[in-house]
Enzyme design. Structure first.
Site, short mmCIF file in Angstrom:
data_model
loop_
_atom_site.label_atom_id
_atom_site.label_comp_id
_atom_site.label_asym_id
_atom_site.label_seq_id
_atom_site.Cartn_x
_atom_site.Cartn_y
_atom_site.Cartn_z
N ASP A 1 -49.56 16.15 13.67
CA ASP A 1 -49.49 17.01 14.85
C ASP A 1 -48.20 17.82 14.89
O ASP A 1 -47.84 18.38 15.92
CB ASP A 1 -49.59 16.16 16.12
CG ASP A 1 -48.55 15.03 16.15
OD1 ASP A 1 -47.73 14.96 15.20
OD2 ASP A 1 -48.58 14.23 17.09
N ASP B 1 -44.50 19.99 18.20
CA ASP B 1 -45.35 18.81 18.07
C ASP B 1 -46.41 18.84 19.18
O ASP B 1 -46.08 18.98 20.36
CB ASP B 1 -44.52 17.53 18.18
CG ASP B 1 -45.33 16.28 17.88
OD1 ASP B 1 -45.44 15.95 16.68
OD2 ASP B 1 -45.85 15.68 18.82
N LEU B 2 -47.69 18.73 18.80
CA LEU B 2 -48.77 18.71 19.78
C LEU B 2 -48.75 17.36 20.50
O LEU B 2 -48.81 16.30 19.88
CB LEU B 2 -50.11 18.92 19.09
CG LEU B 2 -51.34 18.90 19.99
CD1 LEU B 2 -51.32 20.07 20.97
CD2 LEU B 2 -52.62 18.92 19.15
#
Length: 344
Positions: free
Chosen positions: A264, A220-221
């Site tokens: 994301d 996950d960004l």
């Protein structure tokens, strides 16, 4: 002179020659009683055969059976005419059957044309008139036209099949392209969630048979919403693309599958990979991303991501394995989140 079905030619010739000699020389008529002749030297009796007897018949030329002569020749001519009529009729029927069946074949294939119908009508007319010369000519023309129609039909069919094949190939390419599009994330070019779920199902079935490990990594960004709010969505999109482009540098296995699950969040399938190795790869990726240069690093700072891993344990549901990887990722994210500021 024709060979008749019930009488061969030589027999008819022999009879008619006997009638001719009877008319000209007065020899015994065919079928009449033969009178014996006495041999001049031996005195023995010899039979007189038709065609050999030269002794004139009794009476003069006026007393000969001219009615019988006429009837003999007329009867033979009638027999010949009936034979010719029958033979030509049979020939006409055979030829017409051939032409008609060819015509019906064309009609059955819906390839007949007015010209072909006209040719067949002309053949029918010629056959009905028993004009043998015309029959030959018309049959040849009709057959040539039917052959031409057949060749044209075959050529048309080949063209149609060629066009159909080209169209099917084009549609196949379009469908394959559409399938790839349906499984591809438009922004990053990675696989999307649909591809991820399909590949996860297939790999799980394969590894259930082989007994090899299968691990899932979820990445996950961090702070995507902050990037979008502070610098615009184009900066957030650039961060997502940068993260996607960095994946092949770490997840380099031949069967590794990298996908964007949405927003994301990214998912990686690692066939033949244990949980311990998947965790090391996830940490290596997070470390490399943190030092990676990207277009907006100066104004937005370095990128960071959180990652979690899980190894599928048969007969565990695939959704449960994915949830465990997702939970591991959120645990890392919470551990790295800055402490909340106390309310003033």
């Amino acid at each position: 002179m024709l060979d008749l079905p019930d009488r061969p030619t030589h027999e008819v010739q022999h009879e008619l020659e006997a009638w001719r000699r009877y008319a000209l020389l007065g020899t015994p008529a065919p079928g009449s009683a033969q009178r014996p002749a006495v041999g001049r030297e031996t005195g023995e009796h010899a039979a007189m055969e038709v065609g050999e007897a030269e002794a004139p018949a009794s009476g003069g030329i006026r007393q000969r059976n001219w009615t019988g002569i006429t009837q003999a020749f007329a009867s033979h001519r009638r027999d010949e005419r009936r034979y010719v009529d029958t033979a030509l009729s049979d020939l006409r029927d055979a030829l017409w059957t051939c032409v008609e069946r060819s015509h019906h074949a064309l009609l059955a294939e819906q390839q007949s044309s007015p010209v072909a119908d006209e040719q067949v009508a002309r053949v029918r007319s010629a056959l009905d008139r028993l004009e043998t010369g015309a029959v030959k000519s018309e049959i040849q023309q009709a057959m040539q036209h039917l052959e031409q129609v057949t060749r044209q039909r075959q050529h048309t069919q080949r063209e149609a099949f060629g066009q159909l094949a080209a169209r099917v190939e084009q549609l196949g390419s379009q469908l394959e392209e559409a399938r790839r599009d349906s499984e591809t994330d438009a922004l990053t070019g990675l696989g999307n969630r649909l591809l991820f779920e399909r590949q996860l199902t297939r790999l799980a079935a394969l590894h259930a048979l082989s007994g090899q490990p299968l691990s899932v990594v979820v990445i996950d960004l961090d702070f995507l919403k902050t990037l979008n709010d502070a610098h615009g969505h184009h900066v957030g999109d650039a961060a997502l693309v940068t993260l996607a482009n960095a994946m092949p540098r770490v997840f380099i296995g031949e069967g590794d599958v990298t996908c964007r699950l949405g927003g994301d969040e990214f998912g990686i399938l690692l066939p033949g990979t244990t949980l311990a190795l998947a965790q090391r790869l996830a940490e290596r990726f997070r470390s490399q991303l943190a030092v990676l240069s990207w277009p907006f690093r100066e104004q937005a700072g370095p990128l960071s991501a959180s990652a979690g891993a899980a190894e599928w344990q048969a007969p565990e549901l695939l959704a449960d394995c994915l949830r465990r990887a997702d939970a591991a990722m959120y645990a890392v994210k919470l551990a790295r989140a800055p402490p909340a500021q106390p309310a003033v």
